[in-house]
Write a protein that holds these residues in place. Structure first.
Motif, PDB file in Angstrom:
ATOM      1  N   HIS A   1       1.559 -13.581  10.011  1.00 37.69           N
ATOM      2  CA  HIS A   1       2.558 -12.529   9.810  1.00 37.69           C
ATOM      3  C   HIS A   1       2.368 -11.832   8.462  1.00 37.69           C
ATOM      4  O   HIS A   1       2.361 -10.595   8.380  1.00 37.69           O
ATOM      5  CB  HIS A   1       3.954 -13.135   9.904  1.00 37.69           C
ATOM      6  N   LEU A   2       2.205 -12.623   7.403  1.00 36.48           N
ATOM      7  CA  LEU A   2       2.031 -12.045   6.071  1.00 36.48           C
ATOM      8  C   LEU A   2       0.715 -11.288   5.958  1.00 36.48           C
ATOM      9  O   LEU A   2       0.641 -10.230   5.327  1.00 36.48           O
ATOM     10  CB  LEU A   2       2.095 -13.150   5.016  1.00 36.48           C
ATOM     11  N   PHE A   3      -0.323 -11.839   6.564  1.00 34.23           N
ATOM     12  CA  PHE A   3      -1.632 -11.186   6.508  1.00 34.23           C
ATOM     13  C   PHE A   3      -1.580  -9.827   7.199  1.00 34.23           C
ATOM     14  O   PHE A   3      -2.131  -8.837   6.696  1.00 34.23           O
ATOM     15  CB  PHE A   3      -2.689 -12.073   7.164  1.00 34.23           C
ATOM     16  N   ARG A   4      -0.909  -9.774   8.341  1.00 34.87           N
ATOM     17  CA  ARG A   4      -0.778  -8.499   9.050  1.00 34.87           C
ATOM     18  C   ARG A   4       0.018  -7.493   8.228  1.00 34.87           C
ATOM     19  O   ARG A   4      -0.333  -6.314   8.146  1.00 34.87           O
ATOM     20  CB  ARG A   4      -0.098  -8.720  10.401  1.00 34.87           C
ATOM     21  N   GLY A   5       1.101  -7.973   7.619  1.00 34.12           N
ATOM     22  CA  GLY A   5       1.906  -7.084   6.789  1.00 34.12           C
ATOM     23  C   GLY A   5       1.127  -6.558   5.604  1.00 34.12           C
ATOM     24  O   GLY A   5       1.173  -5.362   5.284  1.00 34.12           O
ATOM     25  N   ALA A   6       0.383  -7.442   4.945  1.00 33.62           N
ATOM     26  CA  ALA A   6      -0.406  -7.041   3.781  1.00 33.62           C
ATOM     27  C   ALA A   6      -1.516  -6.077   4.180  1.00 33.62           C
ATOM     28  O   ALA A   6      -1.785  -5.091   3.476  1.00 33.62           O
ATOM     29  CB  ALA A   6      -0.993  -8.276   3.107  1.00 33.62           C
ATOM     30  N   ARG A   7      -2.139  -6.344   5.308  1.00 36.89           N
ATOM     31  CA  ARG A   7      -3.205  -5.453   5.773  1.00 36.89           C
ATOM     32  C   ARG A   7      -2.649  -4.081   6.143  1.00 36.89           C
ATOM     33  O   ARG A   7      -3.267  -3.046   5.871  1.00 36.89           O
ATOM     34  CB  ARG A   7      -3.912  -6.077   6.983  1.00 36.89           C
ATOM     35  N   GLY A   8      -1.456  -4.071   6.745  1.00 38.04           N
ATOM     36  CA  GLY A   8      -0.831  -2.801   7.091  1.00 38.04           C
ATOM     37  C   GLY A   8      -0.475  -1.985   5.861  1.00 38.04           C
ATOM     38  O   GLY A   8      -0.669  -0.765   5.829  1.00 38.04           O
ATOM     39  N   VAL A   9       0.044  -2.658   4.828  1.00 35.35           N
ATOM     40  CA  VAL A   9       0.389  -1.969   3.585  1.00 35.35           C
ATOM     41  C   VAL A   9      -0.867  -1.407   2.923  1.00 35.35           C
ATOM     42  O   VAL A   9      -0.886  -0.258   2.456  1.00 35.35           O
ATOM     43  CB  VAL A   9       1.123  -2.921   2.621  1.00 35.35           C
ATOM     44  N   GLU A  10      -1.919  -2.208   2.885  1.00 34.62           N
ATOM     45  CA  GLU A  10      -3.166  -1.742   2.263  1.00 34.62           C
ATOM     46  C   GLU A  10      -3.746  -0.549   3.022  1.00 34.62           C
ATOM     47  O   GLU A  10      -4.207   0.432   2.411  1.00 34.62           O
ATOM     48  CB  GLU A  10      -4.185  -2.876   2.223  1.00 34.62           C
ATOM     49  N   LYS A  11      -3.703  -0.612   4.344  1.00 33.43           N
ATOM     50  CA  LYS A  11      -4.205   0.499   5.157  1.00 33.43           C
ATOM     51  C   LYS A  11      -3.395   1.764   4.902  1.00 33.43           C
ATOM     52  O   LYS A  11      -3.950   2.867   4.784  1.00 33.43           O
ATOM     53  CB  LYS A  11      -4.138   0.117   6.636  1.00 33.43           C
ATOM     54  N   PHE A  12      -2.093   1.608   4.785  1.00 26.14           N
ATOM     55  CA  PHE A  12      -1.211   2.743   4.515  1.00 26.14           C
ATOM     56  C   PHE A  12      -1.512   3.361   3.151  1.00 26.14           C
ATOM     57  O   PHE A  12      -1.623   4.589   3.017  1.00 26.14           O
ATOM     58  CB  PHE A  12       0.242   2.276   4.586  1.00 26.14           C
ATOM     59  N   LEU A  13      -1.667   2.520   2.135  1.00 28.01           N
ATOM     60  CA  LEU A  13      -1.941   3.028   0.790  1.00 28.01           C
ATOM     61  C   LEU A  13      -3.300   3.720   0.717  1.00 28.01           C
ATOM     62  O   LEU A  13      -3.454   4.738   0.036  1.00 28.01           O
ATOM     63  CB  LEU A  13      -1.875   1.885  -0.222  1.00 28.01           C
ATOM     64  N   ARG A  14      -4.280   3.179   1.407  1.00 30.22           N
ATOM     65  CA  ARG A  14      -5.602   3.815   1.420  1.00 30.22           C
ATOM     66  C   ARG A  14      -5.551   5.171   2.122  1.00 30.22           C
ATOM     67  O   ARG A  14      -6.278   6.101   1.757  1.00 30.22           O
ATOM     68  CB  ARG A  14      -6.615   2.910   2.113  1.00 30.22           C
ATOM     69  N   ALA A  15      -4.674   5.282   3.112  1.00 29.76           N
ATOM     70  CA  ALA A  15      -4.587   6.528   3.875  1.00 29.76           C
ATOM     71  C   ALA A  15      -3.924   7.643   3.072  1.00 29.76           C
ATOM     72  O   ALA A  15      -4.387   8.789   3.089  1.00 29.76           O
ATOM     73  CB  ALA A  15      -3.825   6.287   5.176  1.00 29.76           C
ATOM     74  N   ILE A  16      -2.841   7.325   2.362  1.00 25.52           N
ATOM     75  CA  ILE A  16      -2.115   8.388   1.647  1.00 25.52           C
ATOM     76  C   ILE A  16      -2.546   8.525   0.190  1.00 25.52           C
ATOM     77  O   ILE A  16      -2.301   9.561  -0.432  1.00 25.52           O
ATOM     78  CB  ILE A  16      -0.595   8.155   1.713  1.00 25.52           C
ATOM     79  N   GLN A  17      -3.165   7.472  -0.367  1.00 20.42           N
ATOM     80  CA  GLN A  17      -3.675   7.487  -1.740  1.00 20.42           C
ATOM     81  C   GLN A  17      -2.652   8.057  -2.736  1.00 20.42           C
ATOM     82  O   GLN A  17      -2.891   9.098  -3.367  1.00 20.42           O
ATOM     83  CB  GLN A  17      -4.975   8.292  -1.803  1.00 20.42           C
ATOM     84  N   PRO A  18      -1.535   7.398  -2.904  1.00 21.20           N
ATOM     85  CA  PRO A  18      -0.510   7.913  -3.826  1.00 21.20           C
ATOM     86  C   PRO A  18      -0.929   7.733  -5.284  1.00 21.20           C
ATOM     87  O   PRO A  18      -1.746   6.872  -5.616  1.00 21.20           O
ATOM     88  CB  PRO A  18       0.705   7.040  -3.500  1.00 21.20           C
ATOM     89  N   ASP A  19      -0.375   8.559  -6.141  1.00 24.56           N
ATOM     90  CA  ASP A  19      -0.615   8.410  -7.578  1.00 24.56           C
ATOM     91  C   ASP A  19       0.269   7.311  -8.165  1.00 24.56           C
ATOM     92  O   ASP A  19      -0.093   6.687  -9.166  1.00 24.56           O
ATOM     93  CB  ASP A  19      -0.324   9.728  -8.307  1.00 24.56           C
ATOM     94  N   LEU A  20       1.421   7.104  -7.531  1.00 22.94           N
ATOM     95  CA  LEU A  20       2.378   6.135  -8.052  1.00 22.94           C
ATOM     96  C   LEU A  20       3.238   5.598  -6.914  1.00 22.94           C
ATOM     97  O   LEU A  20       3.617   6.339  -6.010  1.00 22.94           O
ATOM     98  CB  LEU A  20       3.283   6.799  -9.104  1.00 22.94           C
ATOM     99  N   ILE A  21       3.521   4.310  -6.955  1.00 19.32           N
ATOM    100  CA  ILE A  21       4.440   3.685  -6.006  1.00 19.32           C
ATOM    101  C   ILE A  21       5.772   3.484  -6.720  1.00 19.32           C
ATOM    102  O   ILE A  21       5.833   2.796  -7.739  1.00 19.32           O
ATOM    103  CB  ILE A  21       3.905   2.325  -5.512  1.00 19.32           C
ATOM    104  N   MET A  22       6.835   4.084  -6.196  1.00 19.50           N
ATOM    105  CA  MET A  22       8.159   3.954  -6.805  1.00 19.50           C
ATOM    106  C   MET A  22       9.044   3.134  -5.876  1.00 19.50           C
ATOM    107  O   MET A  22       9.180   3.453  -4.695  1.00 19.50           O
ATOM    108  CB  MET A  22       8.767   5.336  -7.059  1.00 19.50           C
ATOM    109  N   LEU A  23       9.650   2.090  -6.429  1.00 19.49           N
ATOM    110  CA  LEU A  23      10.448   1.161  -5.634  1.00 19.49           C
ATOM    111  C   LEU A  23      11.816   0.932  -6.274  1.00 19.49           C
ATOM    112  O   LEU A  23      11.935   0.940  -7.501  1.00 19.49           O
ATOM    113  CB  LEU A  23       9.722  -0.185  -5.512  1.00 19.49           C
ATOM    114  N   PRO A  24      12.845   0.691  -5.452  1.00 15.99           N
ATOM    115  CA  PRO A  24      14.166   0.374  -6.005  1.00 15.99           C
ATOM    116  C   PRO A  24      14.275  -1.068  -6.472  1.00 15.99           C
ATOM    117  O   PRO A  24      15.183  -1.411  -7.223  1.00 15.99           O
ATOM    118  CB  PRO A  24      15.114   0.650  -4.836  1.00 15.99           C
ATOM    119  N   GLU A  25      13.357  -1.920  -6.006  1.00 13.23           N
ATOM    120  CA  GLU A  25      13.335  -3.314  -6.434  1.00 13.23           C
ATOM    121  C   GLU A  25      12.001  -3.941  -6.058  1.00 13.23           C
ATOM    122  O   GLU A  25      11.275  -3.435  -5.201  1.00 13.23           O
ATOM    123  CB  GLU A  25      14.482  -4.108  -5.801  1.00 13.23           C
ATOM    124  N   ASP A  26      11.690  -5.047  -6.716  1.00 17.14           N
ATOM    125  CA  ASP A  26      10.513  -5.854  -6.386  1.00 17.14           C
ATOM    126  C   ASP A  26      11.049  -7.224  -5.996  1.00 17.14           C
ATOM    127  O   ASP A  26      11.407  -8.032  -6.847  1.00 17.14           O
ATOM    128  CB  ASP A  26       9.578  -5.939  -7.595  1.00 17.14           C
TER     129      ASP A  26
END
Length: 246
Positions: free
Chosen positions: A19-44
Motif C-alpha cells: 500500500h505504501l509503495f503504491r502511494g509513494a510511487r503514485g506521488v513520485e509519478k505525479f511530481l515528475r509529471a507536473i514538475q512543480p517549483d515548490l510543494i506547499m502543504l498545510p501540514e506534514d
C-alpha cells in the motif's frame, strides 16, 4: 481449511508495504509529471500523504514549504488513540519498532502509545517515509515552515525544530484583526445597524472549533454537543480545552 496469509503479521506487513509503495510511487509519478517549483502543504503529518510528498519531493530536488494552520501538540493524537489497541506499544512488532526507533513511542498517562500502528510505522521506516519525530506535527524535512509570529517560532523551537527551518512571515488574518481593532467603534456601529442591534450593548462573538478529540475524552466534555452548550438563556458555559492547546 485454507490458510489466509493476510491475517498473519507477515501478511499484514506485506499488505502495508504494498500500500505504501503504491502511494509513494503514485506521488513520485505525479511530481515528475507536473514538475512543480515548490510543494506547499498545510501540514506534514505521518498519517497522511503529506509526508510522502515531502520525502519524494526532496529526492527529486523539489523543495517543500509547510504553512501550518494549527499548533503541534503530541497530546492530541495521544488522547485520540489512547484506547485504540492498534496504537498501543504491545506485541513483537511494536517492541522491535520501539527498540530500533524509540521516536515512535509516547507515554501518556502511564500507557505506551505508537503514533502509527506498529506494522505501518515499520513499513514507513523501511521505505524512508518516516519523520524525525512522528509525534510532532510538521517535524519533517520541509525546507521551511512559515510562521505567523516570533511567539509561534519560540514554540516550534521548544518542540525541537531546527531554527533554520523556521521562517516568520506574519499573518494575513492578524493584519485584518489589527485593522478591525483599530476601527472597532465604526465596525460595531455598522454591524449593529445591519442587524438591528443596540450599539450600546456588549457584543460577544463565539467561535466553536471542530471536535477532533473524540474517543475516551469525549465522555469528559461538559456538554454532548456544541448546541447544548449555547442554549438560549444560558449566560456562560464551560468548555474543555481543544486538544492542540499545550
Amino acid at each position: 481449511m485454507l490458510f489466509d496469509l493476510r491475517k498473519t503479521q507477515a501478511g499484514q506487513l506485506l499488505q502495508q508495504l504494498k500500500h505504501l509503495f503504491r502511494g509513494a510511487r503514485g506521488v513520485e509519478k505525479f511530481l515528475r509529471a507536473i514538475q512543480p517549483d515548490l510543494i506547499m502543504l498545510p501540514e506534514d503529518n505521518v498519517e497522511t500523504l503529506s509526508t510522502i510528498f515531502v520525502a519524494k519531493g526532496r529526492r527529486l530536488n523539489i523543495p517543500s514549504m509547510v504553512i501550518p494552520f494549527t499548533i503541534p501538540n503530541p497530546l492530541e493524537p495521544a488522547r485520540y488513540y489512547y484506547d485504540n489497541p492498534m496504537y498501543q506499544a504491545r506485541g513483537a512488532v511494536a517492541r522491535r519498532l520501539v527498540h530500533r526507533h524509540p521516536k515512535w513511542r509516547f507515554n501518556h498517562e502511564g500507557r505506551d502509545l505508537l503514533r502509527q500502528p506498529a506494522i505501518k510505522a515499520s513499513c514507513q521506516e523501511f521505505l524512508g517515509l518516516s519523520s524525525p519525530a512522528p509525534w510532532v506535527l510538521n517535524r519533517g524535512s520541509a525546507v521551511s515552515i512559515a510562521l505567523d509570529s516570533d511567539a509561534q517560532r519560540d514554540l516550534y523551537i521548544k518542540l525541537g525544530f531546527p531554527v533554520e527551518q523556521l521562517k516568520v512571515i506574519g499573518d494575513l488574518n492578524g493584519a485584518m484583526f489589527h485593522h478591525v481593532r483599530s476601527h472597532k467603534q465604526r465596525f460595531v456601529e455598522e454591524i449593529c445597524s445591519k442587524y438591528g442591534w443596540q450599539s450600546d450593548r456588549p457584543l460577544i462573538l463565539c467561535g466553536f472549533p471542530p471536535i477532533s478529540i473524540k474517543a475516551r475524552i469525549q465522555a469528559d466534555l461538559n456538554f454532548p454537543t456544541m448546541m447544548h452548550s449555547s442554549r438560549p438563556g444560558w449566560r456562560a458555559s464551560e468548555c474543555s480545552p481543544h486538544g492542540r492547546i499545550p
